[in-house]
Design a protein around this motif. Sequence first.
Motif, PDB file in Angstrom:
ATOM      1  N   VAL A 138       0.842  -1.202   0.000  1.00  0.00           N
ATOM      2  CA  VAL A 138       0.000   0.000   0.000  1.00  0.00           C
ATOM      3  C   VAL A 138       0.876   1.250   0.000  1.00  0.00           C
ATOM      4  CG1 VAL A 138      -1.669   1.338   1.357  1.00  0.00           C
ATOM      5  CG2 VAL A 138      -1.961  -1.137   1.099  1.00  0.00           C
ATOM      6  N   LEU A 139       1.927   1.241   0.808  1.00  0.00           N
ATOM      7  CA  LEU A 139       2.846   2.381   0.837  1.00  0.00           C
ATOM      8  C   LEU A 139       3.499   2.577  -0.529  1.00  0.00           C
ATOM      9  CD1 LEU A 139       4.495   1.754   4.319  1.00  0.00           C
ATOM     10  CD2 LEU A 139       2.807   3.506   3.754  1.00  0.00           C
ATOM     11  N   LYS A 140       3.896   1.478  -1.170  1.00  0.00           N
ATOM     12  CA  LYS A 140       4.515   1.568  -2.493  1.00  0.00           C
ATOM     13  C   LYS A 140       3.541   2.142  -3.517  1.00  0.00           C
ATOM     14  CE  LYS A 140       7.778  -2.283  -1.972  1.00  0.00           C
ATOM     15  NZ  LYS A 140       8.186  -3.611  -2.492  1.00  0.00           N
ATOM     16  N   ARG A 141       2.286   1.679  -3.482  1.00  0.00           N
ATOM     17  CA  ARG A 141       1.299   2.179  -4.447  1.00  0.00           C
ATOM     18  C   ARG A 141       1.021   3.663  -4.228  1.00  0.00           C
ATOM     19  NH1 ARG A 141      -0.880  -3.230  -4.034  1.00  0.00           N
ATOM     20  NH2 ARG A 141      -2.205  -2.695  -2.257  1.00  0.00           N
ATOM     21  N   PHE A 142       0.976   4.077  -2.964  1.00  0.00           N
ATOM     22  CA  PHE A 142       0.736   5.491  -2.694  1.00  0.00           C
ATOM     23  C   PHE A 142       1.883   6.350  -3.219  1.00  0.00           C
ATOM     24  CE2 PHE A 142       1.196   9.352  -0.242  1.00  0.00           C
ATOM     25  CZ  PHE A 142      -0.079   9.887  -0.313  1.00  0.00           C
ATOM     26  N   VAL A 143       3.109   5.928  -2.961  1.00  0.00           N
ATOM     27  CA  VAL A 143       4.274   6.695  -3.427  1.00  0.00           C
ATOM     28  C   VAL A 143       4.300   6.753  -4.954  1.00  0.00           C
ATOM     29  CG1 VAL A 143       6.788   6.752  -3.528  1.00  0.00           C
ATOM     30  CG2 VAL A 143       5.646   6.249  -1.366  1.00  0.00           C
ATOM     31  N   PHE A 196       7.572   7.766   5.736  1.00  0.00           N
ATOM     32  CA  PHE A 196       7.479   8.991   4.934  1.00  0.00           C
ATOM     33  C   PHE A 196       8.527  10.022   5.365  1.00  0.00           C
ATOM     34  CE2 PHE A 196       3.071   7.407   4.214  1.00  0.00           C
ATOM     35  CZ  PHE A 196       3.156   7.316   2.836  1.00  0.00           C
ATOM     36  N   ARG A 197       8.883  10.005   6.633  1.00  0.00           N
ATOM     37  CA  ARG A 197       9.926  10.926   7.103  1.00  0.00           C
ATOM     38  C   ARG A 197      11.287  10.557   6.478  1.00  0.00           C
ATOM     39  NH1 ARG A 197       9.000  10.354  12.020  1.00  0.00           N
ATOM     40  NH2 ARG A 197       7.745  12.225  12.305  1.00  0.00           N
ATOM     41  N   VAL A 247      12.436   3.646  -1.720  1.00  0.00           N
ATOM     42  CA  VAL A 247      11.274   3.064  -1.031  1.00  0.00           C
ATOM     43  C   VAL A 247      11.591   1.654  -0.553  1.00  0.00           C
ATOM     44  CG1 VAL A 247       8.941   2.166  -1.393  1.00  0.00           C
ATOM     45  CG2 VAL A 247       9.512   4.478  -2.152  1.00  0.00           C
ATOM     46  N   ASP A 248      12.161   0.834  -1.433  1.00  0.00           N
ATOM     47  CA  ASP A 248      12.484  -0.549  -1.067  1.00  0.00           C
ATOM     48  C   ASP A 248      13.504  -0.600   0.071  1.00  0.00           C
ATOM     49  OD1 ASP A 248      10.777  -1.590  -2.967  1.00  0.00           O
ATOM     50  OD2 ASP A 248      12.332  -1.756  -4.503  1.00  0.00           O
ATOM     51  N   LEU A 293       3.086  12.280   3.704  1.00  0.00           N
ATOM     52  CA  LEU A 293       1.990  12.114   4.666  1.00  0.00           C
ATOM     53  C   LEU A 293       2.524  12.167   6.080  1.00  0.00           C
ATOM     54  CD1 LEU A 293      -0.189   9.151   3.278  1.00  0.00           C
ATOM     55  CD2 LEU A 293      -0.631  11.600   3.041  1.00  0.00           C
ATOM     56  N   ARG A 294       1.713  12.741   6.962  1.00  0.00           N
ATOM     57  CA  ARG A 294       1.972  12.651   8.392  1.00  0.00           C
ATOM     58  C   ARG A 294       0.877  11.811   9.035  1.00  0.00           C
ATOM     59  NH1 ARG A 294       6.118  15.923   9.803  1.00  0.00           N
ATOM     60  NH2 ARG A 294       6.709  17.521   8.271  1.00  0.00           N
ATOM     61  N   LYS A 295       1.027  11.546  10.317  1.00  0.00           N
ATOM     62  CA  LYS A 295       0.149  10.579  10.979  1.00  0.00           C
ATOM     63  C   LYS A 295      -1.333  10.913  10.800  1.00  0.00           C
ATOM     64  CE  LYS A 295       1.725   8.747  14.696  1.00  0.00           C
ATOM     65  NZ  LYS A 295       2.128   8.442  16.091  1.00  0.00           N
ATOM     66  N   GLY A 296      -1.687  12.177  10.897  1.00  0.00           N
ATOM     67  CA  GLY A 296      -3.094  12.554  10.787  1.00  0.00           C
ATOM     68  C   GLY A 296      -3.655  12.448   9.380  1.00  0.00           C
ATOM     69  N   GLU A 297      -2.804  12.134   8.409  1.00  0.00           N
ATOM     70  CA  GLU A 297      -3.237  12.050   7.008  1.00  0.00           C
ATOM     71  C   GLU A 297      -3.210  10.626   6.470  1.00  0.00           C
ATOM     72  OE1 GLU A 297      -1.480  16.174   5.220  1.00  0.00           O
ATOM     73  OE2 GLU A 297       0.012  14.692   5.907  1.00  0.00           O
TER      74      GLU A 297
END
Length: 207
Positions: free
Chosen positions: A79-84, A153-154, A101-102, A166-170
């Motif tokens: 999911v993180l990969k698809r978002f990026v 993301f950081r 990313v990997d 993205l941050r935690k609230g997003e």
Amino acid sequence: MQDNRPDSDLDSELEQVERGYGESPRNHFNLLREMVPELAGLAILDSDGRPREDKEEDGLRTVYWNRYESENYFVEPNVLKRFVAHAYGETREGGGIDSAVDEILDELILEQVYSGDAERFETYRESEPARARVIWELSTQSVKLSDFAEEFFRRLSARTGHPMLLRKGELHRLIEFVELTALPNEVTDKLDVLENLFANANPPEEA
């Protein structure tokens, strides 16, 4: 839920640390019920890695996620990969985004999911996709994946020099990139509970 008069028990102190500010759903519900006596309520809460029991009391039903928090149901590497990939689009090609990313995911999974246990990490990494997903779910049951995602993301921002995506609230924005077939039955169960609440709140009028 923000309140400047938190309760002094352990749960409220933990909620305050997590920016819940100590005001419980029960307190909010009781205040609203003074104005609407027939009010029925539902609270769906994180388990925070502790055993919790669902309950129904005085019009308020409280149910807990079995995993650490709601983010544990949609934060996962693919999911993180698809978002990026969506966020950067074609601009990521040739820019080293995919390799970054990997690398970052491997670092974080080894550190935060397997506590540096290289053997367990390799077992997960070398598994075919369906088995890897099951291993991920079992391995992250009590891991706070909102922290995992935010750190991902950081580090990606630091590695690429681009703004933090993205941050935690997003993190709810990741849900769009989840495969529906990968969602566990528990998510459907929680949605059924919510649907039932609304259905009973507005019963059909008799002819």
